[in-house]
Design an enzyme around this catalytic site. Sequence first.
Site, short mmCIF file in Angstrom:
data_model
loop_
_atom_site.label_atom_id
_atom_site.label_comp_id
_atom_site.label_asym_id
_atom_site.label_seq_id
_atom_site.Cartn_x
_atom_site.Cartn_y
_atom_site.Cartn_z
N PHE A 112 -19.23 -42.10 17.27
CA PHE A 112 -19.79 -40.50 18.04
C PHE A 112 -21.70 -41.01 18.53
CE2 PHE A 112 -20.80 -36.43 18.43
CZ PHE A 112 -20.76 -35.82 18.65
N ASP B 162 -19.52 -42.27 8.50
CA ASP B 162 -19.81 -40.77 8.98
C ASP B 162 -18.59 -40.24 8.51
OD1 ASP B 162 -19.25 -38.51 10.34
OD2 ASP B 162 -20.91 -39.13 11.88
N TYR C 10 -17.03 -28.39 9.30
CA TYR C 10 -16.11 -27.48 10.34
C TYR C 10 -15.66 -28.06 10.90
CZ TYR C 10 -19.85 -30.26 13.99
OH TYR C 10 -20.07 -30.55 14.12
N LYS C 11 -14.66 -28.75 10.93
CA LYS C 11 -13.26 -29.78 10.59
C LYS C 11 -12.07 -29.70 9.96
CE LYS C 11 -15.82 -33.18 13.89
NZ LYS C 11 -16.07 -32.53 15.24
N ARG D 47 -6.63 -34.48 23.47
CA ARG D 47 -6.84 -35.39 21.58
C ARG D 47 -5.75 -34.50 21.03
NH1 ARG D 47 -12.30 -35.95 18.87
NH2 ARG D 47 -12.53 -33.85 19.14
#
Length: 429
Positions: A153, A222, A247-248, A396
Site C-alpha cells: 500500500f 502490516d 476499520y476493515k 475488488r
Amino acid sequence: MSESRTERTDVTDVPHLTDRTGAAESLAERAAALDAADELAERRKLFTLDDDSVYLDGNSLGALPRHVPERIQDVISRQWGELRIRSWTEGGWWTAPERIGDRIAPLVGAGPGQIVVGDSTSVNVFKAVVAAVRLLDPAEPARDEILVDATTFPTDGYIARSAARMTGRPIVPLDPENLLGALGPRTAVVLVNHVDFRTGRLHDLPGITAAAHEAGALVVWDLCHSAGALPVGLDAHGVDLAVGCTYKYLNGGPGSPAFLYVAERHQARFDSPLPGWNAHTDPFAMAQDFAPADGAVRGRVGTPDILSMLALEASLDVWEGVRVEAVRAKSLALTDFFLECVEAYAPPGRVRSVTPAAHAERGSQVALRCAEAPAVMETLIARGVIGDLRRPDLLRFGFTPLYVGFADAERAARVLAEVLTEVPAGPPA
C-alpha cells in the site's frame, strides 16, 4: 508471487467448494444450504445491514455493529456531558489504548501487554520501522538496508522512505517473491504487507519472519488486510513488530485508531521516534526529560481520540465467542464459492481472477481483472452490489465472514454477470 504470476491464476483453476449432487442443483440452492449450516450466520444480525444490497467492501470499511450508536451516545451524553474530566479515570479513558489492545491481541495471536491502540496506521508504521532500526546491534554497522515490499500500500512505501532518510539507511524496494533471495548480511529491517491490498495474495508470514531472523534482520508486518480475517500468530511465529488498522475486518468505524504490536522481548529497548507525553513513565509529572514507560505503552504518543477509541472498543463485542479459525474457514469457503459462481455465470473472457487459487496464498478478498472495471463497478453499486475498484482494471470484493453469507456471494456473481452482458467489452489489450 508477483502480479504477473497471479494473473495466470484463472477462475477455472479454483476447486469447487463441494461436489455437485446433481446437475439440477442450482448454485442458489447450494448457497441456501451452506448458509443454513454456517456457524457464523447468526452474527449478521449484530450488524446494521439491509437485504436490498450485498456489502462486499468490508476490506475498506467494516459494517456498523448495531449496538455501537447507543454505546457512543452514552460516551457523549454521560461520560463527556456529565462526568466530563472525571471520565479519564472513572470512565477508563486513560487506560483505553492498552485495554483495547488486549482485546485485539487474541484476534492476531498475541499475548496481553504487547498491543497498544492509537494513532493511524501510517504513524504506527513510522514508529515501527524507525524503532526496528534502533533495535539493531550497533556492533553491526554494515547491516543497513531496509527492504520494502514494492507492491505495498503506497503509504507504507512513503513512510519507509522517510524513515530511511531519517536513519541514514538505504531502502531496497522489491517484489515479495524475491524477498527471501535478497536477505543477507546488509539486511536490517523488512517491511511487508501480510495481504496484498490489490490482489488479496497472502504472504508467508511464518516463512519470511524465520528467514529474516536467520539473516539477522527484524521484520515489521502490516496486518491491515488480515487482522480479523484470518489467524496471524504474532507470538507463535516470533514477529518483532506489527501494525494494523481497525476499520476493515475489525469493524471499528471510519478512521478508527490503528494498533501497534511490540513483542515482549523487544519492549525494554523499543525506542519510539515519537516520544509523546502519553508514553512517559509518569505523564503528569510534566518532566522535561523523557523517561519511557514500561511495555507497549511506550508506543503511545499524545492524547488518544476517545470517541473513536471507545467506538472501536464497543465494536469488538461482536467478536465475543468467535474463533478466528472459524472465520478463516468460512472466508475460504466464501471466496471459493464466489469464484465458482463467477465461473458459472460470467461471459467467457470478461474477467479473470488475480487472487491466488491456493488457500495458503489467499486473504479474504477476490480481485478480478476486468478491462471495463470502472464502468462495471459503478453499475454494480447502482444494482446493490457494493465492492470497490483499484484503477485501472481491478474489481475488488471483500468477504467479511461475520456478516457476508453464501447467498450474498451467489447474488454478487449473478449480478456481475448481468452487468458484464450490458457493459460493452472494450478492444483487446
